[in-house]
Design a protein around this motif. Structure first.
Motif, mmCIF file in Angstrom:
data_model
loop_
_atom_site.group_PDB
_atom_site.id
_atom_site.type_symbol
_atom_site.label_atom_id
_atom_site.label_comp_id
_atom_site.label_asym_id
_atom_site.label_seq_id
_atom_site.Cartn_x
_atom_site.Cartn_y
_atom_site.Cartn_z
ATOM 1 N N ARG A 25 34.465 -35.104 37.112
ATOM 2 C CA ARG A 25 34.288 -34.296 35.884
ATOM 3 C C ARG A 25 35.605 -33.606 35.522
ATOM 4 N NH1 ARG A 25 29.287 -32.392 33.702
ATOM 5 N NH2 ARG A 25 28.195 -33.197 35.508
ATOM 6 N N HIS A 26 36.291 -33.037 36.524
ATOM 7 C CA HIS A 26 37.625 -32.437 36.321
ATOM 8 C C HIS A 26 38.658 -33.439 36.806
ATOM 9 C CE1 HIS A 26 35.793 -28.576 35.423
ATOM 10 N NE2 HIS A 26 35.046 -28.708 36.525
ATOM 11 N N LEU A 27 39.519 -33.892 35.915
ATOM 12 C CA LEU A 27 40.449 -34.968 36.275
ATOM 13 C C LEU A 27 41.611 -34.475 37.137
ATOM 14 C CD1 LEU A 27 40.547 -36.934 32.895
ATOM 15 C CD2 LEU A 27 39.207 -37.444 34.917
ATOM 16 N N LYS A 28 42.099 -33.249 36.909
ATOM 17 C CA LYS A 28 43.249 -32.714 37.659
ATOM 18 C C LYS A 28 42.782 -32.136 38.992
ATOM 19 C CE LYS A 28 46.493 -32.729 34.185
ATOM 20 N NZ LYS A 28 46.269 -34.102 33.743
ATOM 21 N N GLU A 29 43.592 -32.327 40.033
ATOM 22 C CA GLU A 29 43.188 -31.894 41.369
ATOM 23 C C GLU A 29 43.063 -30.380 41.461
ATOM 24 O OE1 GLU A 29 44.201 -32.752 46.060
ATOM 25 O OE2 GLU A 29 45.619 -33.388 44.537
ATOM 26 N N HIS A 30 43.982 -29.639 40.825
ATOM 27 C CA HIS A 30 43.897 -28.167 40.915
ATOM 28 C C HIS A 30 42.658 -27.645 40.190
ATOM 29 C CE1 HIS A 30 46.162 -28.685 37.075
ATOM 30 N NE2 HIS A 30 45.471 -27.626 36.714
#
Length: 608
Positions: free
Chosen positions: A594-599
């Motif tokens: 759902r959230h593409l960026k790791e942070h």
């Protein structure tokens, strides 16, 4: 008008032979001309139905036998399409219940029979596939009697007629014959039983018109078409009518354009139709399912059709991945919303509502299959969207949070029994019944929370080496059973945008199984495979080989790659967890976080 009419629905568990039986009834009643080329399962005319070998939509046809017009409704066997069955039963005066002579009554046999008995319909039991080697007709009839008794059938319904048949070979008989032989000449025994036991329509042709719409069709020439049975009165083209939503609902005035009836698989225009006829009418723009078309001067509306509530919900979202808009024609939230509204007009078991998030809609249905068939249809029409993991619909009953419980029947080989029982036990399943058949197979019956079945079918196929049969049906709402563990393995997540290289796949091969192959496009946050351990791992799937001047000729450098998992829509929907989405386009199915960026993922997990 004076022609004799019988209306019947053919109901059964999935794969017990309904559509094949309808094929034979159409053929043997002389519906097809000698020169006509006939395909098998002629009623399954939808591309997805043909591919999967299942019936999804209830369909009508009609045959003539000895001067009697018999309207036949072929219904789906899957409980996910129960909305179709409920509508079909409102059009008929009798039901033909097909039961497989080897498998006997199954969970969905119970479901459709319960609906039919509650409506007061008297069933004709057809023991189908009696020519199978493992057929046991007597035991099946006793099991059917016990089932009817459990479902509260009255004495008249318990005194059901029995017909033995082989749908695929096209014969039926009222008496048992010798194994391996043909027991009857043709389907006439079934036709005669229908004429004898299904009551003709008793409505008065001169009474005020009463026609309840049970199904909808659409034509680009005449617009929306309503299908239903006339309970009383007479209908003619050009007639002014009132369209009423139940006794207290709104009323709309309309005019009938054409009146058609079924003849074989065709639709034939008629000048008038009376009680008992199943007709198609057009000319009324906002006709809907469940409404009553009645006399303008003297309206007599029927109550609206009742359909069971959905038990599963999914979020349909606008596709926001970096690859969005490359393959689909319809990608905006307005286009997805309009398509869902169009689906609601004829898919009565579906519910759709908007959420607080922009471009996210909550869609509720009967089960995973019900929702994935809708997604498959949308995908083929050129829609592009992302969907979340299915969730069950909870209810507050007496101040307690309750969840849907399913009744599951698993038919498996003896050697796989331990693994299947352990897996169902981990998912909070309770064993209700266990029945060995004496020939190396065993039937298990479980009551299990619907949550526990999400994602179970793939595990079940692996546990039984593909030889197991499983089916489930909604049973009741019960207090929440506690937490159920999710997926055991983590996933491999791409750290970069680009294309997959064979070299990168070779380096990742010992980390787990892949979903992607060489030259597939990937993006940051996309799931490229299943990790062999239980944690998520961010990997470089776009890594290339550093080339040097130094050349070697040797086999040891050849990259060996395990073939990727074939990612289907059903597999993706079952596989994902709450923080993941399935991205669906006309050409591809991809999995993503759902959230593409790791942070962003780390922050979301801390907040959770």
């Amino acid at each position: 008008m004076s022609k004799q009419i019988r209306n019947i629905a053919i109901i059964a568990h999935v794969d017990h032979g309904k559509t094949t039986m309808v094929d034979q009834l159409l053929r043997q009643s002389g519906t097809f001309a000698e020169h006509e080329k006939i395909v098998d399962t002629v009623m399954d005319n939808n591309a997805i139905e043909r591919e999967r070998g299942i019936t999804i939509l209830a369909k009508n046809c009609a045959v003539s036998w000895k001067g009697t017009h018999i309207n036949i409704v072929d219904t789906p066997g899957h409980a996910d399409f129960g909305g179709e069955v409920e509508r079909a039963l409102s059009m008929v005066d009798g039901v033909v219940l097909l039961i497989d002579a080897q498998e006997g009554p199954m969970p969905q046999t119970r479901f459709v029979t319960k609906k039919a008995l509650a409506l007061g319909l008297k069933p004709i039991v057809v023991v189908n596939k009696v020519d199978k080697p493992g057929a046991k007709p007597d035991a099946v009839i006793n099991a059917a009697f016990d089932l009817f008794d459990k479902l509260g059938a009255n004495d008249e319904q318990l005194d059901f007629p029995v017909v033995y048949a082989s749908g695929i070979n096209g014969w039926s008989s009222l008496t048992e014959g010798a194994p391996g032989e043909q027991w009857g000449p043709d389907m006439s025994a079934l036709f005669e039983t229908v004429l004898k036991h299904v009551p003709p329509q008793q409505g008065d042709p001169s009474a005020p018109l009463q026609l309840q719409i049970s199904a909808l069709d659409f034509s680009t020439f005449v617009g929306r078409i309503g299908v239903g049975r006339i309970s009383q009165g007479t209908i003619k083209p050009g007639q002014d009518v009132a369209v009423m939503e139940g006794p207290d609902g709104r009323t709309v005035k309309g005019r009938i354009n054409q009146v058609l009836t079924f003849q074989g698989l065709d639709r034939v225009q008629v000048t008038e139709a009376g009680p008992g006829n199943i007709v198609l009418i057009n000319g009324i723009a906002d006709i809907g399912i469940g409404v009553t078309v009645t006399d303008l001067a003297n309206p007599v509306p029927l109550p609206m059709l009742k359909v069971d509530e959905p038990t599963l919900t999914m979020n349909f979202c606008v596709n926001t991945s970096p690859l969005a808009g490359r393959e689909g024609k319809f990608v905006t939230s307005r286009q997805i919303w309009d398509r869902l509204q169009k689906e609601l007009q004829h898919n009565v078991a579906l519910r759709v509502k908007e959420t607080n998030e922009e471009g996210v809609f909550e869609v509720m249905g009967r089960g995973e299959l019900h929702l994935t068939i809708l997604l498959e249809n949308m995908r083929r029409e050129g829609y592009e969207l992302a969907v979340s993991k299915p969730r069950v619909v909870y209810k507050e009953i007496n101040g307690e949070r309750c969840e849907p419980i399913e009744l599951v029947t698993a038919d498996i080989e003896d050697q796989h029994q331990g693994g299947v029982m352990q897996a169902l036990g981990e998912r909070k399943g309770e064993l209700v019944n266990m029945e060995p058949d004496g020939r190396g197979r065993v039937r298990l019956e479980y009551r299990i929370p619907a949550r526990g079945l999400i994602g179970f079918s793939n595990e079940f196929l692996n546990l039984t080496r593909g030889s197991g049969l499983i089916s489930n049906i909604f049973d009741s709402y019960e207090p929440h059973k506690g937490d159920i563990g999710g997926r055991k393995n983590g996933v491999l997540i791409s750290m970069d945008d680009g294309e997959i290289f064979t070299y990168a796949l070779g380096k990742l091969d010992d980390r787990g199984r892949m979903f992607v192959k060489a030259n597939d496009p990937v993006y940051e946050g996309m799931i490229v495979g299943i990790h062999s351990r239980d944690n998520d791992l961010v990997v470089n799937a776009t890594r290339t080989k550093q080339l040097t001047n130094f050349r070697v000729s040797g086999k040891e450098d050849a990259v060996k790659i395990t073939p990727p998992i074939d990612l289907t829509l059903e597999y993706g929907v079952e596989f994902i967890e709450d923080d993941e989405l399935v991205e669906i386009t006309p050409k591809s199915v991809r999995l993503r976080k759902r959230h593409l960026k790791e942070h962003e993922r780390k922050r979301a997990s801390r907040e959770a």
